[in-house]
Motif scaffolding. Sequence first.
Motif, mmCIF file in Angstrom:
data_model
loop_
_atom_site.group_PDB
_atom_site.id
_atom_site.type_symbol
_atom_site.label_atom_id
_atom_site.label_comp_id
_atom_site.label_asym_id
_atom_site.label_seq_id
_atom_site.Cartn_x
_atom_site.Cartn_y
_atom_site.Cartn_z
ATOM 1 N N UNK A 1 22.074 -30.125 -0.375
ATOM 2 C CA UNK A 1 20.737 -30.604 0.586
ATOM 3 C C UNK A 1 19.772 -29.497 1.231
ATOM 4 N N UNK A 2 18.730 -29.912 0.727
ATOM 5 C CA UNK A 2 17.786 -28.871 1.289
ATOM 6 C C UNK A 2 16.491 -29.125 0.791
ATOM 7 N N UNK A 3 15.334 -28.353 1.240
ATOM 8 C CA UNK A 3 14.045 -28.330 0.263
ATOM 9 C C UNK A 3 14.085 -27.632 -0.841
ATOM 10 N N UNK A 4 13.895 -27.803 -1.751
ATOM 11 C CA UNK A 4 13.818 -27.256 -3.229
ATOM 12 C C UNK A 4 12.438 -26.741 -3.690
ATOM 13 N N UNK A 5 12.368 -25.485 -3.729
ATOM 14 C CA UNK A 5 11.205 -25.015 -4.008
ATOM 15 C C UNK A 5 10.960 -24.381 -5.673
ATOM 16 N N UNK A 6 9.999 -24.106 -6.177
ATOM 17 C CA UNK A 6 9.895 -23.415 -7.561
ATOM 18 C C UNK A 6 8.886 -22.193 -7.229
ATOM 19 N N UNK A 7 8.948 -21.274 -7.893
ATOM 20 C CA UNK A 7 8.176 -20.066 -7.776
ATOM 21 C C UNK A 7 8.070 -19.302 -8.905
ATOM 22 N N UNK A 8 7.147 -18.289 -8.919
ATOM 23 C CA UNK A 8 7.020 -17.736 -10.103
ATOM 24 C C UNK A 8 7.531 -16.272 -9.754
ATOM 25 N N UNK A 9 8.467 -15.648 -10.992
ATOM 26 C CA UNK A 9 8.861 -14.363 -10.768
ATOM 27 C C UNK A 9 7.738 -13.303 -10.861
ATOM 28 N N UNK A 10 7.771 -12.403 -10.156
ATOM 29 C CA UNK A 10 6.652 -11.432 -9.933
ATOM 30 C C UNK A 10 7.015 -10.028 -10.661
ATOM 31 N N UNK A 11 8.334 -9.881 -11.426
ATOM 32 C CA UNK A 11 8.707 -8.691 -11.991
ATOM 33 C C UNK A 11 9.096 -8.904 -13.447
ATOM 34 N N UNK A 12 10.027 -8.226 -13.697
ATOM 35 C CA UNK A 12 10.539 -8.248 -15.108
ATOM 36 C C UNK A 12 11.840 -8.529 -15.266
ATOM 37 N N UNK A 13 12.400 -9.129 -16.349
ATOM 38 C CA UNK A 13 13.626 -9.571 -16.261
ATOM 39 C C UNK A 13 14.032 -10.870 -15.551
ATOM 40 N N UNK A 14 15.166 -11.220 -15.220
ATOM 41 C CA UNK A 14 15.627 -12.338 -14.391
ATOM 42 C C UNK A 14 16.223 -12.152 -13.023
ATOM 43 N N UNK A 15 15.874 -12.616 -11.961
ATOM 44 C CA UNK A 15 16.488 -12.448 -10.711
ATOM 45 C C UNK A 15 16.358 -13.748 -9.930
ATOM 46 N N UNK A 16 17.138 -13.883 -9.119
ATOM 47 C CA UNK A 16 17.544 -15.198 -7.957
ATOM 48 C C UNK A 16 16.895 -14.571 -6.679
ATOM 49 N N UNK A 17 16.238 -13.469 -6.437
ATOM 50 C CA UNK A 17 15.738 -12.991 -5.002
ATOM 51 C C UNK A 17 14.558 -13.738 -4.699
ATOM 52 N N UNK A 18 14.483 -14.299 -3.571
ATOM 53 C CA UNK A 18 13.288 -14.961 -3.092
ATOM 54 C C UNK A 18 12.214 -14.026 -3.086
ATOM 55 N N UNK A 19 12.622 -12.672 -2.622
ATOM 56 C CA UNK A 19 11.532 -11.384 -2.338
ATOM 57 C C UNK A 19 10.842 -11.259 -3.757
ATOM 58 N N UNK A 20 11.532 -11.465 -4.700
ATOM 59 C CA UNK A 20 10.984 -11.278 -6.160
ATOM 60 C C UNK A 20 9.846 -12.271 -6.846
ATOM 61 N N UNK A 21 9.753 -13.231 -5.916
ATOM 62 C CA UNK A 21 9.103 -14.483 -6.405
ATOM 63 C C UNK A 21 7.734 -14.669 -5.454
ATOM 64 N N UNK A 22 6.637 -15.147 -5.837
ATOM 65 C CA UNK A 22 5.580 -15.499 -5.222
ATOM 66 C C UNK A 22 4.972 -17.058 -5.685
ATOM 67 N N UNK A 23 3.719 -17.435 -5.097
ATOM 68 C CA UNK A 23 3.118 -18.576 -5.447
ATOM 69 C C UNK A 23 3.922 -19.671 -5.451
ATOM 70 N N UNK A 24 4.423 -19.941 -4.281
ATOM 71 C CA UNK A 24 5.729 -21.081 -3.988
ATOM 72 C C UNK A 24 4.733 -22.259 -3.794
ATOM 73 N N UNK A 25 5.589 -23.489 -4.601
ATOM 74 C CA UNK A 25 5.239 -24.762 -3.974
ATOM 75 C C UNK A 25 5.410 -25.121 -2.590
ATOM 76 N N UNK A 26 5.234 -26.412 -2.530
ATOM 77 C CA UNK A 26 5.345 -27.008 -0.937
ATOM 78 C C UNK A 26 6.988 -27.382 -0.799
ATOM 79 N N UNK A 27 7.517 -27.524 -1.914
ATOM 80 C CA UNK A 27 8.937 -27.899 -1.743
ATOM 81 C C UNK A 27 9.133 -29.492 -2.125
ATOM 82 N N UNK A 28 10.104 -29.815 -2.420
ATOM 83 C CA UNK A 28 10.578 -31.468 -2.444
ATOM 84 C C UNK A 28 12.034 -31.502 -1.971
#
Length: 122
Positions: free
Chosen positions: A89-116
Amino acid sequence: QLVESGGGLVQSGGSLRLSCTDTASSLNNRIVGWFRQAPGKEREGISCISTTGDRSLYRQSVKGRFTVSRDIAKNTVYLQMNDLKPDDTGVYYCALFLGSGLSLGPEDHGFWGQGTQVTVSS
């Protein structure tokens, strides 16, 4: 502008499919991450997918239950969630990764949606 959809109320063990699309530009060359935030908790990374969809990462607690995918033609990234549990349970968001490779860190992402909102009842 990222827009998430597909959330709702579901019983434990049920399924939902979330969608993330960009209403202003193409997602096709962007690594996209999924995150969730439960009440009173920090935002946590759930999954991310490479630009071509051939690589992905998952949070340990969702491995085997969630699947991330993308449809280039529809400019959409999906998160298929099966065997949902109350802890999902929670609000789910998508965001764009700002670096290279793959990461699950929120700090590495931006341009967040408003969530569902996803609510899983026991």
